[in-house]
Design an enzyme around this catalytic site. Structure first.
Site, PDB file in Angstrom:
ATOM      1  N   SER A 289      27.487 -25.890-102.377  1.00 30.29           N
ATOM      2  CA  SER A 289      28.525 -26.932-102.317  1.00 30.29           C
ATOM      3  C   SER A 289      29.051 -26.984-100.893  1.00 30.29           C
ATOM      4  O   SER A 289      29.026 -25.957-100.186  1.00 30.29           O
ATOM      5  CB  SER A 289      29.666 -26.579-103.262  1.00 30.29           C
ATOM      6  OG  SER A 289      30.810 -27.355-102.983  1.00 30.29           O
TER       7      SER A 289
ATOM      8  N   TYR B 239      35.580 -20.284-106.150  1.00 28.54           N
ATOM      9  CA  TYR B 239      34.403 -21.167-106.152  1.00 28.54           C
ATOM     10  C   TYR B 239      33.719 -21.182-104.778  1.00 28.54           C
ATOM     11  O   TYR B 239      32.497 -21.019-104.677  1.00 28.54           O
ATOM     12  CB  TYR B 239      34.872 -22.572-106.541  1.00 28.54           C
ATOM     13  CG  TYR B 239      33.805 -23.639-106.590  1.00 28.54           C
ATOM     14  CD1 TYR B 239      32.979 -23.768-107.700  1.00 28.54           C
ATOM     15  CD2 TYR B 239      33.652 -24.546-105.541  1.00 28.54           C
ATOM     16  CE1 TYR B 239      32.021 -24.773-107.759  1.00 28.54           C
ATOM     17  CE2 TYR B 239      32.697 -25.551-105.598  1.00 28.54           C
ATOM     18  CZ  TYR B 239      31.886 -25.660-106.712  1.00 28.54           C
ATOM     19  OH  TYR B 239      30.938 -26.662-106.763  1.00 28.54           O
TER      20      TYR B 239
ATOM     21  N   ILE C 112      30.771 -35.413-105.984  1.00 28.59           N
ATOM     22  CA  ILE C 112      29.816 -36.166-106.800  1.00 28.59           C
ATOM     23  C   ILE C 112      30.508 -36.509-108.129  1.00 28.59           C
ATOM     24  O   ILE C 112      31.201 -35.660-108.715  1.00 28.59           O
ATOM     25  CB  ILE C 112      28.545 -35.327-107.078  1.00 28.59           C
ATOM     26  CG1 ILE C 112      27.968 -34.755-105.764  1.00 28.59           C
ATOM     27  CG2 ILE C 112      27.502 -36.150-107.825  1.00 28.59           C
ATOM     28  CD1 ILE C 112      27.521 -35.762-104.723  1.00 28.59           C
TER      29      ILE C 112
HETATM   30  P1  NDP Z   1      29.101 -30.210-114.876  1.00 28.24           P
HETATM   31  O1  NDP Z   1      30.403 -29.533-115.158  1.00 28.24           O
HETATM   32  O2  NDP Z   1      28.996 -31.686-115.065  1.00 28.24           O
HETATM   33  O3  NDP Z   1      27.927 -29.497-115.734  1.00 28.24           O
HETATM   34  C1  NDP Z   1      27.830 -28.108-115.705  1.00 28.24           C
HETATM   35  C2  NDP Z   1      26.567 -27.639-116.421  1.00 28.24           C
HETATM   36  O4  NDP Z   1      26.532 -26.207-116.366  1.00 28.24           O
HETATM   37  C3  NDP Z   1      26.531 -27.998-117.892  1.00 28.24           C
HETATM   38  O5  NDP Z   1      25.193 -28.229-118.289  1.00 28.24           O
HETATM   39  C4  NDP Z   1      27.091 -26.741-118.569  1.00 28.24           C
HETATM   40  O6  NDP Z   1      26.658 -26.578-119.949  1.00 28.24           O
HETATM   41  C5  NDP Z   1      26.476 -25.659-117.688  1.00 28.24           C
HETATM   42  N1  NDP Z   1      27.243 -24.411-117.736  1.00 28.24           N
HETATM   43  C6  NDP Z   1      28.572 -24.242-117.594  1.00 28.24           C
HETATM   44  N2  NDP Z   1      28.903 -22.940-117.752  1.00 28.24           N
HETATM   45  C7  NDP Z   1      27.765 -22.265-118.001  1.00 28.24           C
HETATM   46  C8  NDP Z   1      27.444 -20.907-118.287  1.00 28.24           C
HETATM   47  N3  NDP Z   1      28.380 -19.948-118.355  1.00 28.24           N
HETATM   48  N4  NDP Z   1      26.159 -20.591-118.532  1.00 28.24           N
HETATM   49  C9  NDP Z   1      25.191 -21.541-118.489  1.00 28.24           C
HETATM   50  N5  NDP Z   1      25.427 -22.839-118.224  1.00 28.24           N
HETATM   51  C10 NDP Z   1      26.689 -23.204-117.998  1.00 28.24           C
HETATM   52  O7  NDP Z   1      28.723 -29.801-113.385  1.00 28.24           O
HETATM   53  P2  NDP Z   1      28.259 -30.708-112.134  1.00 28.24           P
HETATM   54  O8  NDP Z   1      27.092 -31.526-112.507  1.00 28.24           O
HETATM   55  O9  NDP Z   1      29.442 -31.345-111.536  1.00 28.24           O
HETATM   56  O10 NDP Z   1      27.826 -29.565-111.102  1.00 28.24           O
HETATM   57  C11 NDP Z   1      26.512 -28.998-111.132  1.00 28.24           C
HETATM   58  C12 NDP Z   1      26.399 -28.030-109.976  1.00 28.24           C
HETATM   59  O11 NDP Z   1      26.662 -28.702-108.752  1.00 28.24           O
HETATM   60  C13 NDP Z   1      27.409 -26.872-110.045  1.00 28.24           C
HETATM   61  O12 NDP Z   1      26.815 -25.687-109.581  1.00 28.24           O
HETATM   62  C14 NDP Z   1      28.506 -27.315-109.095  1.00 28.24           C
HETATM   63  O13 NDP Z   1      29.211 -26.229-108.565  1.00 28.24           O
HETATM   64  C15 NDP Z   1      27.691 -28.034-108.045  1.00 28.24           C
HETATM   65  N6  NDP Z   1      28.465 -28.985-107.267  1.00 28.24           N
HETATM   66  C16 NDP Z   1      29.072 -30.054-107.893  1.00 28.24           C
HETATM   67  C17 NDP Z   1      29.811 -30.949-107.160  1.00 28.24           C
HETATM   68  C18 NDP Z   1      30.479 -32.133-107.762  1.00 28.24           C
HETATM   69  O14 NDP Z   1      31.204 -32.828-107.036  1.00 28.24           O
HETATM   70  N7  NDP Z   1      30.294 -32.430-109.038  1.00 28.24           N
HETATM   71  C19 NDP Z   1      29.991 -30.773-105.695  1.00 28.24           C
HETATM   72  C20 NDP Z   1      29.310 -29.625-105.164  1.00 28.24           C
HETATM   73  C21 NDP Z   1      28.574 -28.768-105.924  1.00 28.24           C
HETATM   74  P3  NDP Z   1      27.550 -27.208-121.163  1.00 28.24           P
HETATM   75  O15 NDP Z   1      27.410 -28.700-121.037  1.00 28.24           O
HETATM   76  O16 NDP Z   1      26.934 -26.690-122.407  1.00 28.24           O
HETATM   77  O17 NDP Z   1      28.952 -26.756-120.906  1.00 28.24           O
END
Ligand code: NDP
Length: 240
Positions: free
Chosen positions: A135, A148, A181
């Site tokens: 990130s 984070y 995002i």
């Molecule tokens: P979301 O919150 O939309 O989705 C998260 C996903 O991770 C879901 O599929 C969720 O499963 C899964 N998840 C959550 N906790 C666990 C766990 N303990 N074990 C296994 N799976 C888990 O996330 P984003 O799409 O926003 O982000 C995706 C990645 O991108 C992350 O690593 C985030 O840090 C990174 N990122 C995102 C940004 C943003 O602006 N959105 C910016 C920079 C980085 P379930 O649906 O079952 O809960």
């Protein structure tokens, strides 16, 4: 191909794009079983191959067992996209130990141990790709996100070190660092913080999930065969 946290947000876009390109995709999810199954159905209805596995990144034994099960049921994992991640934002002096540890445990420890389980398989085959979802929070200050941003900076360190350790096994390891995002993660921020985002970004908008999926697919493609140890920033100019 294995994508962690592929049921929603950025992970979902990566899963969809990989499936469209003909990859045999397995993705993991944590709690939202119905969301995951709905995605599997949608992809299969279009004649493409996709499987979902429930897995808590906080439970390394579960991750290791899952990797074994995937290779047995569906075949070798050629690439791992470490996408799953969580936030628990709070100003550092008032952050509880639980908030600190849960984010470190999921984003860093869980990702590292899933990667180790997959790498042990890839090393025998002398082939593979690993992508870490970092990130811009790991590259610059991000108030309220000390837990984070620590994990996201650590993933870049892990990427660099693994790129050297794994090079002789023909395994390429890269990171992607998105900015803001439009996913549940960002849409759950207070309205006042969310509405301030476009003003901070030189491109004056949040990114779309497809705009992160595209560079991930590039890093997994043959076109990226000489790229390893790199962190690709996808943030509309935010950190430039
Ligand atoms: P979301 O919150 O939309 O989705 C998260 C996903 O991770 C879901 O599929 C969720 O499963 C899964 N998840 C959550 N906790 C666990 C766990 N303990 N074990 C296994 N799976 C888990 O996330 P984003 O799409 O926003 O982000 C995706 C990645 O991108 C992350 O690593 C985030 O840090 C990174 N990122 C995102 C940004 C943003 O602006 N959105 C910016 C920079 C980085 P379930 O649906 O079952 O809960």
């Amino acid at each position: 191909m294995l994508v962690s946290g592929g049921s929603r947000g950025i992970g979902r876009a990566i899963v969809e794009q990989l499936a469209i390109q003909g990859a045999h995709v397995v993705f993991t999810y944590h709690r939202q079983h119905e969301t995951a199954q709905a995605l599997v159905r949608t992809i299969r209805e279009q004649g493409m191959i996709c499987h979902a596995k429930q897995c808590d990144l906080n439970a390394p034994d579960e991750s290791r067992a899952m990797v074994e099960a995937i290779e047995e049921e569906f075949g070798e994992i050629y690439a791992l996209v470490n996408n799953a991640g969580i936030t628990q934002d709070k100003s550092f002096p008032t952050m509880s130990e639980t908030d600190w540890l849960s984010v470190i445990s999921t984003n860093l420890n869980g990702t590292a141990l899933l990667t180790q389980a997959v790498l042990q398989k890839m090393m025998f085959r002398k082939e593979g790709r690993i992508i870490m979802m970092s990130s811009v929070g790991g590259l610059r200050a991000s108030s309220g996100q000390s837990n984070y941003s620590s994990t996201k900076a650590a993933l870049i360190g892990l990427t660099r070190t693994l790129s050297h350790e794994m090079a002789r096994f023909n395994i390429l390891v890269n990171a992607v660092a998105p900015g803001y995002i439009a996913t549940d993660m960002v849409l759950s921020m207070p309205e006042s913080s969310r509405s301030a985002i476009p003003k901070q970004v030189p491109l004056r908008r949040m990114g779309a999930v497809e705009e992160v999926a595209a560079p991930v697919l590039f890093l997994l493609s043959d076109s990226a065969s000489y790229i390893t140890g790199h962190c690709m920033v996808v943030d509309g100019g935010l950190s430039a």
